[in-house]
Design an enzyme around this catalytic site. Structure first.
Site, mmCIF file in Angstrom:
data_model
loop_
_atom_site.group_PDB
_atom_site.id
_atom_site.type_symbol
_atom_site.label_atom_id
_atom_site.label_comp_id
_atom_site.label_asym_id
_atom_site.label_seq_id
_atom_site.Cartn_x
_atom_site.Cartn_y
_atom_site.Cartn_z
ATOM 1 N N HIS A 87 0.834 -1.198 0.000
ATOM 2 C CA HIS A 87 0.000 0.000 0.000
ATOM 3 C C HIS A 87 0.869 1.248 0.000
ATOM 4 O O HIS A 87 0.670 2.169 -0.799
ATOM 5 C CB HIS A 87 -0.899 -0.040 1.242
ATOM 6 C CG HIS A 87 -1.810 1.133 1.360
ATOM 7 N ND1 HIS A 87 -1.466 2.255 2.065
ATOM 8 C CD2 HIS A 87 -3.027 1.355 0.827
ATOM 9 C CE1 HIS A 87 -2.462 3.124 1.981
ATOM 10 N NE2 HIS A 87 -3.419 2.605 1.239
ATOM 11 N N GLU B 259 -4.178 -10.737 -15.431
ATOM 12 C CA GLU B 259 -3.163 -10.668 -14.378
ATOM 13 C C GLU B 259 -3.054 -11.978 -13.619
ATOM 14 O O GLU B 259 -2.444 -12.026 -12.556
ATOM 15 C CB GLU B 259 -3.459 -9.509 -13.426
ATOM 16 C CG GLU B 259 -4.884 -9.473 -12.902
ATOM 17 C CD GLU B 259 -5.210 -8.188 -12.127
ATOM 18 O OE1 GLU B 259 -4.289 -7.512 -11.657
ATOM 19 O OE2 GLU B 259 -6.410 -7.890 -11.982
ATOM 20 N N GLY C 141 -1.888 -6.727 -16.043
ATOM 21 C CA GLY C 141 -1.427 -6.254 -14.748
ATOM 22 C C GLY C 141 -0.193 -7.060 -14.388
ATOM 23 O O GLY C 141 -0.294 -8.193 -13.919
ATOM 24 N N CYS D 184 -0.427 -2.293 -17.738
ATOM 25 C CA CYS D 184 -0.570 -1.256 -16.721
ATOM 26 C C CYS D 184 0.117 -1.578 -15.402
ATOM 27 O O CYS D 184 -0.139 -0.937 -14.402
ATOM 28 C CB CYS D 184 -2.039 -0.907 -16.495
ATOM 29 S SG CYS D 184 -2.955 -2.162 -15.620
#
Lengths: 762, 762
Positions: free
Chosen positions: B346, B636, B657, B722
């Site tokens: 995070h 992903e 991903g 991405c």
């Protein structure tokens, strides 16, 4: 085929049926048995059949006011009239290939049509009954979740029979429980009195169908007339006994018997089961993660379970989740019930290994260790209350339900013995204790395909030594701990090798994240700190640093061997010493395989192999003909599958771990899956649970790629499968198709694998 | 090539060098510049070259007492003698293609050989110096981690020069910081006084080398003689300015300038950096997860960070790990330092989005929130103490170090502008706030490739509404919460669409495990229970059930859309309403893309698409030419790559991903990796960190498979990338080779991607 051909007598009142090849193909369900029994010369009630296509054509013709087809239909009905010349009352029956609840029950006492027009007029009794019968197929079609194909619909048939004279009687061709041949009572009824001539019918049907059949006959003055029959599902034991009996009476060859027994049902014979759950409502449902049923007193701690066991009491260990510290308690318990976890949770894995029934992931269960009570939904249970769990379907019941103990007689042994003749893939087992190994051998295991070495650290004193090795900062202390662990394990390995007496034993190096083996809870941490001479605060700090956010993808498997080479060294020392000890006391050479788990690059494998080779060279076992050593790797990560060509050059064998491979390929932690898997199943997102039956299109492709690349790089590469899927019949067929050399499953699945692989052309 | 050809004058005392093509190819390092400068007519000290092969042959011949080759060698040395006819003193230099520390420094003042035998006798000064020079190559070979190839070794050369008359002076061809052309001081020295004629040499070398060069010349009575030169690494800004200057002076075309700037160095210009860390020792090292340096006061809570920010103070937020509740604090802080987590934690993700320097996973850091202090290794810090972190290399320093602010002038803009002409792959950015979107636009982003919709719930009031929606058991309460959330987000989306003014905006549906958004800690749980009217005990129970063992593989992504359809509905309502609102105020149509994350089966995609299509039909936007809508999926998970053919039929685009795909392909949780990744790097297990540069052989193959199968099934499929790798030059070249349509990276990597993709033939 002309439409006239689609309405025909399968058992004419007089003469033979003389069916064309196309007509024979139309026979499904009851019509097949009626035709066969009639053809065999047994008195059979006159019966004609009509397809949906023919019936719809008759109706279309009626609207057009034509009668070309009707002429054929009437001619067909005429074949129901016996020598007396008097048209009989009629019966209309469906004849579906698969029996299901939506079908119309037989409609009896239909008056014969009074005119040719009557025979197709849907306002008249006969045609109305036929129409209703066809309609009931249509309704039931949706019941199976997919519309029937047009072709399938067109071929559906309805039977018109002459109504038989006499008493209608139902019976089974074999006893549903014991499989003994001869008329037997239908579940819940008494066996009717039947004349001796019934034996010929029973033998005839049993031979033709090769299944337990429920028959309907008419008996009048000691004469039997056959009306109809359909196969029923007998008990697994009953089917097995029947198969052996058919071989004995030369109805079947041994090979036929092997091919006809359903491997999935064998597993049911290897565990206690609920005698009946009728009248009992489950108070909760979780995941059935280890099969079998168990009843006993509620216990909340391993210590209580052990205490009850010592007093000869059965108990169910009820916990939020289990960990290594609970192993002894799990062994002591009769069954295990947890609030968390799934198929690959600690509880599930240990339960299957130890053969304990286990229901996991019961989300409505909460355990209160202060009050020593638990809630399951609305109900509260205290230590000593009684529970019953069914690990086959995940149901939990209050109180004690009656259990049936496994009873297989010699039939299973015979069928499995025959099966070995036509099997090419070896069947090994996943065990690490002598006790489990013996069970597996009794089930026919041909080696150990997965001995999870970390399970050898589960006793309290070894756990302490392991913790000392991991946590101690004192070099001497650490060396002493390693020496102690080597001694412990040498005995284990030696005993395991001796038990397997020359069969291969595959030891997987330490796999799980280290922190799973570390102390939890205030008390355990205080004790560990004291025994290691560490400050509690310092120990807590180290434990916090070892804790992981996603342990399944963390510091485990080969990563441990690389970062804690002393663990690798300790394990290899023990394996070599154990092999040497066993080789000195047995005639057969010791076959040792060592494999490294959770690799994603060839470099990792090379790193470990180099060290293992060096230790092997030092062990003096290198040129022994008493110990044969081979080195391999688990293939359980997508990247390992893709790089199988590189990896294969460094190993003697691959062993696919389908649990982890499925978890990483799908991105699903099996432990966390219950929160969404229920919704997924309800909404039909997955065809199957991929943790039960291998996901052929995803995981299966990765395995196929790995086998292809691995064998291309190393033609001598041996290939095994050791995950959960290796005990599942559907998956086993898939693996056999990929040309694997062996599979390895939990002891209780060994018979299932033996039988399935015998049925499969590899 | 004859050995005689491998000893030759590159700058003879008189006449031209007249090198053969083969000899030209041998010129590496200094020899190249000496030859070029001499050929261009600039006074250059006489220089001859000899290869290792030729030298070894000379030595072998000497042992055989032969002198055929020696004749050539002496003839070669004679070319060092000037018109005076007096043999000069000599200098021996290495001439490696890559400069490194192990090479022999130039050996000067070597007396000329007194006899022909002297010239090859290794006990005499010249031959000894040559031997030492060759030996120093050999030693330095190992330094690069792999042995040099035999061929490479054979081609190594050593130079023998006449010793120049006059003062030896060193200078740079351009200023290392500003890139301005003209003699400049070598780092740490003063600029020597040089005659004007030096300008011709500077221009000559700059044009020939196209790099900053460090030159060595001899100056005597205003006359300059060139001795040697080697390229040096200037500052990133200096190189960029030099590139633009070369275009201005027509030395380079724009295209050459674009191809010669190193994209990896651009990133350094976009963040503050340490002026110098000389004299400062890091007190700890973690992972540099968001680049740039930051200094400030230590703050332990988001509230303290906000308070300091409000008082205009810089601060470093020091925490064990961050979560959604810390966002405001992270925005207020100048830099972030955490004890746990890695690149995809995070903290790392948010730091990169907000452009805050961040060092994560500092294992020696412990935070004591009771004492409001932390320990980093042995040192203790209290709130208000000063720290400096460098998010580029993960170093942590006590106190305040001087920082250099980004200063790029117009050079970067010019080079990037030129780069767009030769780029085929679009560059988008990963942002979800208007502020970040504006930053990204200023860096040249051509759209948003990833707007993480869950980030829109990070403010306290939205978090409460989200919790209400998830946890409330009251239907009305839930509906009100949904309505509130739709209103909040509609504004966000509308503003984001308007900011992007007609460029595509890709919204990823809610992805993370639900429990990340639920209250933690006593106080927050009590507050939430009170606000929802739930009993604390009941709330705790639900929270416990939502907690996950491996959240990264848990109840997240598409699984949430399927099990909580109200979240999907709420998000789509807000996207549609936002698009409508933006379309009413801008000239360009709104280009909305919605994508569903973490899918592993086509069925999941079909399930979501069906619902999204129905909502789109209800929205009235279906036939609008003011809003263009497309639907896609993240790829992903390994299984999604394999099943790309099925999935492609249901979508307009794929967006790879790479973070999650790398995690699942390798079975590595990036957050937990620091415990073993250090050992892996030390032991050379991985070639690269796959979270930085895409793992071409594993993850790359899966992406290639997915693109091939996806395009085969749907030729109109648009393909984007991405993940983290989309900002890495090496990975970007790989992706361009796979034929992707766009990449999407964090705003600060947009210039890097633009330049890299301009250098790549796609």
């Amino acid at each position: 085929m002309s439409l006239a051909q689609e309405m025909f007598a399968i058992a004419p009142a007089t003469g033979k049926a003389n069916l064309s090849a196309t007509q024979l193909k139309l026979l499904a369900g009851k019509s097949r048995w009626i035709y066969r029994v009639g053809e065999a010369g047994f008195p059979t009630v006159p019966t004609v059949a009509i397809t949906r296509t023919a019936w719809e054509a008759l109706q279309a013709e009626r609207v057009r006011k034509d009668n070309k087809l009707r002429v054929h239909w009437v001619a067909c009905l005429v074949r129901l009239v016996g020598p007396s010349g008097k048209p009989p009352a009629l019966v209309v029956r469906t004849s579906a290939s698969v029996h299901n609840g939506g079908l119309m029950p037989a409609k009896t006492a239909i008056p014969a049509p009074t005119s040719e027009a009557d025979s197709v007029d849907p306002t008249r009794p006969l045609a109305r009954a036929i129409k209703n019968a066809f309609d009931s197929y249509g309704v039931s079609g949706g019941h199976w979740g997919r519309p029937r194909s047009d072709e399938e619909r067109a071929r559906q048939i309805v039977l018109v029979q002459a109504e038989a004279d006499g008493e209608a009687e139902r019976f089974l061709t074999r006893n549903a429980q014991t499989g003994v041949l001869g008329p037997a009572a239908v579940n819940g009824s008494a066996l009717p009195k039947l004349p001796e001539s019934i034996d010929a019918l029973v033998k005839l049907l049993d031979a033709k169908a090769g299944r337990h059949m429920e028959c309907l006959v008419a008996v009048k003055r000691g004469q039997v007339e056959f009306l109809s029959a359909r196969p029923i599902r007998a008990s697994a034991a009953g089917e097995l006994e029947a198969a052996v009996d058919r071989v004995k009476s030369k109805v079947w060859t041994k090979q036929t018997a092997v091919s006809r027994v359903d491997p999935g049902r064998l597993a049911l014979l290897l565990h206690p089961s609920l005698k009946s759950s009728e009248g009992s409502t489950p108070i909760a449902t979780g995941l059935g993660v280890a099969p079998g049923a168990a009843s006993g007193l509620v216990a909340f701690t391993p210590e209580d379970a052990a205490r009850l066991r010592a007093r000869g009491k059965h108990c169910i260990l009820v916990v939020t989740e289990t960990g290594p510290a609970d192993i002894e308690g799990m062994k002591a318990a009769t069954g295990i019930l947890t609030a968390r976890g799934g198929m690959t949770s600690h509880a599930g894995v240990i339960a299957r290994i130890t053969g304990k029934p286990c229901v996991a992931g019961v989300r409505t269960l909460t355990v209160d260790l202060v009050e020593m009570s638990c809630r399951i939904g609305d109900r509260e249970f205290h230590a000593g209350d009684r529970l019953t769990i069914d690990g086959s379907d995940g149901c939990v019941y209050a109180g004690t339900l009656a259990l049936a103990q496994p009873h297989i007689g010699g039939a299973m042994g015979k069928v499995l013995g025959w099966s070995d003749a036509s099997r090419k893939v070896s069947v090994r087992t996943n065990v690490e204790t002598v006790e489990s190994a013996k069970t597996a051998l009794s089930f026919g295991a041909e080696g150990i395909g997965l001995a999870r070495s970390e399970h050898m650290f589960f006793s309290p004193e070894r756990m302490l030594a392991l913790r000392r090795m991991i946590l101690s900062e004192d070099e001497d202390d650490r060396s002493r701990a390693i020496a102690g662990l080597v001694d412990f394990q040498t005995g284990d390995y030696s005993a395991l090798f001796s038990t397997m007496a020359g069969l291969p034993v595959n030891v997987r190096l330490f796999d799980p994240p280290l922190h799973e083996f570390l102390p939890r809870g205030e008390e355990e941490i205080d004790d560990t700190a004291a025994s290691l001479g560490l400050a509690v605060r310092a120990l807590r700090l180290r434990l916090e640093r070892l804790a992981e956010i996603n342990p399944m993808l963390g510091h485990r498997g080969v990563r441990l061997a690389i970062t804690y080479p002393e663990i690798l060294q300790m394990q290899m020392q023990a394996v070599f010493a154990g092999a040497r000890a066993a080789s000195e006391t047995q005639a057969e050479p010791v076959l040792v395989e060592v494999m490294v788990p959770f690799v994603s690059t060839a470099t990792e494998v090379a790193f470990v192999r180099e060290r293992v080779d060096a230790m092997l060279a030092n062990s003096g076992l290198l040129h022994s003909d008493r110990v044969k050593f081979s080195f391999g790797t688990m293939i359980e990560l997508p990247r390992a599958c893709l790089r199988a060509g590189d990896i294969a050059q460094m190993v003697d064998f691959f062993s696919f771990g389908t649990n982890d491979l499925t978890q990483t390929t799908f991105g699903i932690s099996r432990d966390d899956a219950p929160t969404f898997l229920a919704a997924y199943q309800r909404k039909g997102i997955y065809d199957n649970d991929p943790f039960v039956s291998v996901d052929e299109k995803g995981v299966g492709e990765l395995i196929a790629i790995a086998i292809e690349r691995g064998r291309a790089a190393n033609p001598n590469l041996k290939i095994g499968i050791c995950g959960e899927n290796a005990g599942d019949p559907v998956s086993l067929r898939f693996f056999a198709g990929l040309g694997v050399d062996y599979v390895s499953c939990s002891p209780y699945r060994v018979p299932v694998a033996r039988l399935t692989l015998a049925q499969t052309r590899g």
